[in-house]
Write a protein that holds these residues in place. Structure first.
Motif, PDB file in Angstrom:
ATOM      1  N   THR A 286       0.826  -1.204   0.000  1.00  0.00           N
ATOM      2  CA  THR A 286       0.000   0.000   0.000  1.00  0.00           C
ATOM      3  C   THR A 286       0.863   1.258   0.000  1.00  0.00           C
ATOM      4  OG1 THR A 286      -1.765  -1.153   1.173  1.00  0.00           O
ATOM      5  CG2 THR A 286      -1.829   1.245   1.221  1.00  0.00           C
ATOM      6  N   MET A 287       1.919   1.249   0.775  1.00  0.00           N
ATOM      7  CA  MET A 287       2.798   2.424   0.841  1.00  0.00           C
ATOM      8  C   MET A 287       3.595   2.597  -0.445  1.00  0.00           C
ATOM      9  SD  MET A 287       3.932   2.325   4.841  1.00  0.00           S
ATOM     10  CE  MET A 287       4.877   3.841   4.752  1.00  0.00           C
ATOM     11  N   GLY A 288       3.894   1.508  -1.140  1.00  0.00           N
ATOM     12  CA  GLY A 288       4.517   1.594  -2.452  1.00  0.00           C
ATOM     13  C   GLY A 288       5.833   2.347  -2.472  1.00  0.00           C
ATOM     14  N   GLY A 289       6.677   2.148  -1.459  1.00  0.00           N
ATOM     15  CA  GLY A 289       7.973   2.823  -1.413  1.00  0.00           C
ATOM     16  C   GLY A 289       7.926   4.187  -0.778  1.00  0.00           C
ATOM     17  N   ALA A 290       6.751   4.642  -0.363  1.00  0.00           N
ATOM     18  CA  ALA A 290       6.621   5.955   0.276  1.00  0.00           C
ATOM     19  C   ALA A 290       6.662   5.792   1.796  1.00  0.00           C
ATOM     20  CB  ALA A 290       5.322   6.625  -0.144  1.00  0.00           C
ATOM     21  N   GLY A 291       6.728   6.932   2.501  1.00  0.00           N
ATOM     22  CA  GLY A 291       6.764   6.897   3.953  1.00  0.00           C
ATOM     23  C   GLY A 291       8.023   6.223   4.458  1.00  0.00           C
ATOM     24  N   LEU A 292       8.028   5.832   5.734  1.00  0.00           N
ATOM     25  CA  LEU A 292       9.148   5.112   6.335  1.00  0.00           C
ATOM     26  C   LEU A 292       8.633   3.786   6.870  1.00  0.00           C
ATOM     27  CD1 LEU A 292      10.927   7.975   8.345  1.00  0.00           C
ATOM     28  CD2 LEU A 292      11.516   7.088   6.081  1.00  0.00           C
ATOM     29  N   LEU A 293       9.220   2.672   6.386  1.00  0.00           N
ATOM     30  CA  LEU A 293       8.817   1.343   6.830  1.00  0.00           C
ATOM     31  C   LEU A 293       9.695   0.885   7.988  1.00  0.00           C
ATOM     32  CD1 LEU A 293       8.166  -0.731   3.586  1.00  0.00           C
ATOM     33  CD2 LEU A 293       6.492  -0.105   5.331  1.00  0.00           C
ATOM     34  N   LEU A 294       9.063   0.276   8.978  1.00  0.00           N
ATOM     35  CA  LEU A 294       9.764  -0.266  10.139  1.00  0.00           C
ATOM     36  C   LEU A 294       9.832  -1.782  10.044  1.00  0.00           C
ATOM     37  CD1 LEU A 294       7.859   1.804  12.839  1.00  0.00           C
ATOM     38  CD2 LEU A 294      10.256   2.141  12.209  1.00  0.00           C
ATOM     39  N   ARG A 295      10.961  -2.353  10.431  1.00  0.00           N
ATOM     40  CA  ARG A 295      11.096  -3.814  10.479  1.00  0.00           C
ATOM     41  C   ARG A 295      10.812  -4.349  11.878  1.00  0.00           C
ATOM     42  NH1 ARG A 295      12.152  -6.158   5.366  1.00  0.00           N
ATOM     43  NH2 ARG A 295      12.778  -4.435   4.035  1.00  0.00           N
ATOM     44  N   THR A 296      10.643  -3.466  12.839  1.00  0.00           N
ATOM     45  CA  THR A 296      10.361  -3.860  14.216  1.00  0.00           C
ATOM     46  C   THR A 296       9.429  -2.833  14.836  1.00  0.00           C
ATOM     47  OG1 THR A 296      11.322  -4.244  16.410  1.00  0.00           O
ATOM     48  CG2 THR A 296      12.410  -2.612  15.020  1.00  0.00           C
ATOM     49  N   LYS A 297       8.669  -3.255  15.851  1.00  0.00           N
ATOM     50  CA  LYS A 297       7.855  -2.293  16.594  1.00  0.00           C
ATOM     51  C   LYS A 297       8.405  -2.092  18.006  1.00  0.00           C
ATOM     52  CE  LYS A 297       4.298  -5.830  17.416  1.00  0.00           C
ATOM     53  NZ  LYS A 297       2.846  -6.089  17.304  1.00  0.00           N
ATOM     54  N   GLU A 298       9.692  -2.375  18.191  1.00  0.00           N
ATOM     55  CA  GLU A 298      10.332  -2.137  19.479  1.00  0.00           C
ATOM     56  C   GLU A 298      10.193  -0.652  19.821  1.00  0.00           C
ATOM     57  OE1 GLU A 298      12.726  -1.311  22.591  1.00  0.00           O
ATOM     58  OE2 GLU A 298      13.427  -0.604  20.641  1.00  0.00           O
ATOM     59  N   PRO A 299       9.650  -0.296  20.993  1.00  0.00           N
ATOM     60  CA  PRO A 299       9.270   1.087  21.289  1.00  0.00           C
ATOM     61  C   PRO A 299      10.358   2.126  21.052  1.00  0.00           C
ATOM     62  CG  PRO A 299       8.384  -0.373  22.960  1.00  0.00           C
ATOM     63  CD  PRO A 299       9.261  -1.218  22.088  1.00  0.00           C
ATOM     64  N   ASP A 300      11.588   1.853  21.477  1.00  0.00           N
ATOM     65  CA  ASP A 300      12.643   2.852  21.314  1.00  0.00           C
ATOM     66  C   ASP A 300      12.981   3.094  19.847  1.00  0.00           C
ATOM     67  OD1 ASP A 300      12.809   3.215  24.037  1.00  0.00           O
ATOM     68  OD2 ASP A 300      14.501   1.839  24.303  1.00  0.00           O
ATOM     69  N   VAL A 301      12.905   2.046  19.021  1.00  0.00           N
ATOM     70  CA  VAL A 301      13.180   2.197  17.589  1.00  0.00           C
ATOM     71  C   VAL A 301      12.093   3.045  16.932  1.00  0.00           C
ATOM     72  CG1 VAL A 301      13.394   0.979  15.385  1.00  0.00           C
ATOM     73  CG2 VAL A 301      14.459   0.035  17.450  1.00  0.00           C
ATOM     74  N   VAL A 302      10.827   2.751  17.259  1.00  0.00           N
ATOM     75  CA  VAL A 302       9.722   3.519  16.690  1.00  0.00           C
ATOM     76  C   VAL A 302       9.836   4.980  17.112  1.00  0.00           C
ATOM     77  CG1 VAL A 302       7.218   3.759  16.536  1.00  0.00           C
ATOM     78  CG2 VAL A 302       8.242   1.476  16.736  1.00  0.00           C
ATOM     79  N   ALA A 303      10.088   5.216  18.396  1.00  0.00           N
ATOM     80  CA  ALA A 303      10.188   6.587  18.905  1.00  0.00           C
ATOM     81  C   ALA A 303      11.326   7.345  18.231  1.00  0.00           C
ATOM     82  CB  ALA A 303      10.397   6.558  20.421  1.00  0.00           C
ATOM     83  N   ALA A 304      12.473   6.696  18.080  1.00  0.00           N
ATOM     84  CA  ALA A 304      13.622   7.359  17.457  1.00  0.00           C
ATOM     85  C   ALA A 304      13.363   7.647  15.985  1.00  0.00           C
ATOM     86  CB  ALA A 304      14.866   6.489  17.613  1.00  0.00           C
ATOM     87  N   THR A 305      12.642   6.757  15.306  1.00  0.00           N
ATOM     88  CA  THR A 305      12.319   6.979  13.897  1.00  0.00           C
ATOM     89  C   THR A 305      11.411   8.190  13.732  1.00  0.00           C
ATOM     90  OG1 THR A 305      12.516   4.613  13.441  1.00  0.00           O
ATOM     91  CG2 THR A 305      11.331   5.944  11.820  1.00  0.00           C
ATOM     92  N   VAL A 306      10.380   8.281  14.569  1.00  0.00           N
ATOM     93  CA  VAL A 306       9.483   9.436  14.498  1.00  0.00           C
ATOM     94  C   VAL A 306      10.234  10.715  14.833  1.00  0.00           C
ATOM     95  CG1 VAL A 306       7.399  10.499  15.441  1.00  0.00           C
ATOM     96  CG2 VAL A 306       7.454   8.038  15.020  1.00  0.00           C
ATOM     97  N   GLN A 307      11.113  10.663  15.835  1.00  0.00           N
ATOM     98  CA  GLN A 307      11.892  11.856  16.193  1.00  0.00           C
ATOM     99  C   GLN A 307      12.800  12.286  15.051  1.00  0.00           C
ATOM    100  OE1 GLN A 307      11.800  14.074  18.296  1.00  0.00           O
ATOM    101  NE2 GLN A 307      13.817  15.054  18.324  1.00  0.00           N
ATOM    102  N   ALA A 308      13.439  11.322  14.384  1.00  0.00           N
ATOM    103  CA  ALA A 308      14.303  11.656  13.243  1.00  0.00           C
ATOM    104  C   ALA A 308      13.503  12.341  12.151  1.00  0.00           C
ATOM    105  CB  ALA A 308      14.970  10.394  12.710  1.00  0.00           C
TER     106      ALA A 308
END
Length: 509
Positions: A286-308
């Motif tokens: 659905t995203m078709g190469g757009a947005g940012l895809l995560l390979r894990t939902k580990e909280p610190d990784v998700v939080a750091a990705t959103v902050q970046a």
């Protein structure tokens, strides 16, 4: 026009704001605009829909009428529907796996729904899936030919206007509050973000609150992590409030583990909201190469990705621009032509196999040369319609006009790909290999390698997302097998152009 006098639809249940119901009503308008009589039937009809939806019990069927059976959960009317005299096409919206439900009654209907899908494969003339992810599930259930028609291709209602609200620091997610949507994981990731980066941010969860047990779990997790006052469960909202939520959100974050398509992802993209999402089920497609895809939902990784994303204006700009391109790509699908082709195929019309070579193709780069020659050779072979799609390991791209001008035959196949968003077969050769978002009903990798072992992350990619691999030599095939690749491998070699005996080289003296 086919010999069908009418094209009707059926789904087991309908409700005023239900996604499948809205899909059927929109499809009914399309079918009527194309000249067919069209009614929508259901076993269970929601309040206020009595004048719009008709009970399936009053329908006797006809072999001159096509019936599109929408399938998303097991139901009691199944035997009645499949014994109607109509030609049937199954349109599949996905059955959420029973593991995500605690209620044994719902789990039972999920099991029945998957069994009924297998029976529909035997009864149906062909299938229609709302995503390529669903198409693959239908093929595993026994369907031989499946078209893809997304549930929504018009996102004008959520696109930003000139006086939109200022972006906030809020996280937004839209979807029913149920286990497969992952709201508990969202609360954990948001809490990590709030404590580490932004104590004023909020998490807005829009969606149905009827699954009380899981809703309680979400609330309890917010309390445990100290973010109760900043996690807002908004329930179902009006279109106007939803539009406002999209317009003001800072990021759309999805940790859903199971999506049959994921309309809110595209709504967020259309609204200009940067999207961060777990790469699960139909989400990458659905995203078709757009947005940012995560390979894990580990909280610190998700939080750091959103902050970046939130702290890097240039990254955010690139993400939003790519999302805009993806929305335009989805909106360009010719829904009318696709539906016409589905009805014609249900009536017995033949449609050639759509085969698409994906990767670089227009330059002198070795992979581009091989992709180009492969596509042109396949195009000279009878029995399929061939196209080329421009993409590389990092994502899709637009070929330079000068490069296309130098390769007019390949450029024509590239232009053909614009009308083939969901090929029957995709052959991908690019670097690094990327198969997770392939739109093909069958996806084959074309692969060469110069070492005796293949890295394990590539092995995992091939085993999870490839239906087969075309290897360039027995050495490459052995390396793949020795490394643990367990999908079918066939040695196909490389095409070699004969040298031009009249060619000359202007070498310095």
């Amino acid at each position: 026009m086919t010999h069908f006098e009418a094209v009707h639809q059926f789904h087991s249940g309908t409700a005023p704001f239900d996604a499948v119901t809205q899909h059927m009503l929109a499809q009914q308008r399309l079918l009527r605009s194309m000249g067919w009589s069209s009614e929508v039937y259901a076993e269970h009809i929601g309040d206020t829909l009595g004048g719009t939806i008709r009970p399936i019990g009053e329908y006797r069927g006809s072999n001159r009428e096509l019936l599109i059976v929408h399938h998303s959960m097991g139901h009691d009317a199944f035997d009645q529907v499949v014994h109607l005299p109509n030609v049937i096409v199954t349109q599949y919206h996905n059955v959420t796996p029973e593991a995500y439900f605690e209620d044994e009654g719902i789990r039972r209907w999920a099991r029945i729904g998957r069994e009924q899908l297998r029976l529909l494969a035997q009864r149906s003339r062909l299938g229609v899936a709302v995503s390529n992810y669903n198409r693959k599930e239908m093929m595993r259930a026994g369907f031989r030919r499946v078209a893809v028609l997304p549930p929504r291709t018009d996102f004008s209602s959520v696109k930003p206007v000139s006086h939109r609200p200022a972006r906030s620091d809020d996280w937004l997610f839209v979807g029913r509050i149920v286990a497969n949507k992952g709201q508990v994981d969202l609360v954990r990731a948001f809490a990590a973000y709030a404590h580490a980066f932004d104590s004023d941010a909020r998490l807005l969860l829009v969606g149905d609150l009827s699954h009380a047990g899981y809703v309680g779990t979400v609330r309890d997790e917010a309390t445990r992590l100290g973010v109760t006052g900043r996690v807002h469960l908004m329930g179902k909202v009006s279109e106007e409030k939803l539009r406002t939520a999209f317009a003001g959100a800072g990021a759309f974050v999805s940790l859903s583990e199971h999506e049959g398509f994921g309309v809110p992802l595209l709504e967020a993209m259309a609204a200009g909201v940067p999207v961060v999402a777990l790469a699960a089920a139909a989400v990458p497609e659905t995203m078709g190469g757009a947005g940012l895809l995560l390979r894990t939902k580990e909280p610190d990784v998700v939080a750091a990705t959103v902050q970046a994303l939130r702290s890097d204006a240039e990254l955010q700009k690139r993400v939003v621009e790519r999302q805009h391109r993806r929305v335009l790509q989805v909106e360009s699908l010719d829904v009318r032509a696709t539906m016409g082709r589905v009805v014609a195929m249900a009536d017995g019309a033949e449609h050639p196999l759509e085969l698409q070579v994906q990767g670089p193709f227009e330059t002198s780069y070795s992979l581009a040369l091989m992709n180009r020659k492969l596509a042109l050779a396949l195009d000279r072979t009878d029995g399929q319609s061939v196209s080329i799609y421009a993409t590389e390991g990092p994502g899709d791209y637009d070929p330079a006009p000068d490069d296309l001008a130098r390769e007019p035959d390949a450029a024509e196949l590239y232009r053909r790909s614009r009308s083939v968003p969901y090929p029957d077969v995709v052959i991908r050769q690019l670097w690094p290999p990327r198969l997770i978002d392939s739109p093909g009903g069958i996806t084959c990798a074309y692969f060469g390698w110069e070492e005796s072992l293949v890295p394990q992350h590539l092995v995992a990619t091939f085993n999870q997302h490839a239906d087969g691999i075309g290897a360039m030599s027995t050495f490459v095939a052995d390396a793949l097998r020795d490394s643990g690749v367990d999908v079918p491998i066939c040695v196909v070699g490389n095409g070699v152009e004969r040298p031009d005996p009249t060619a000359t080289v202007a070498a310095p003296e």
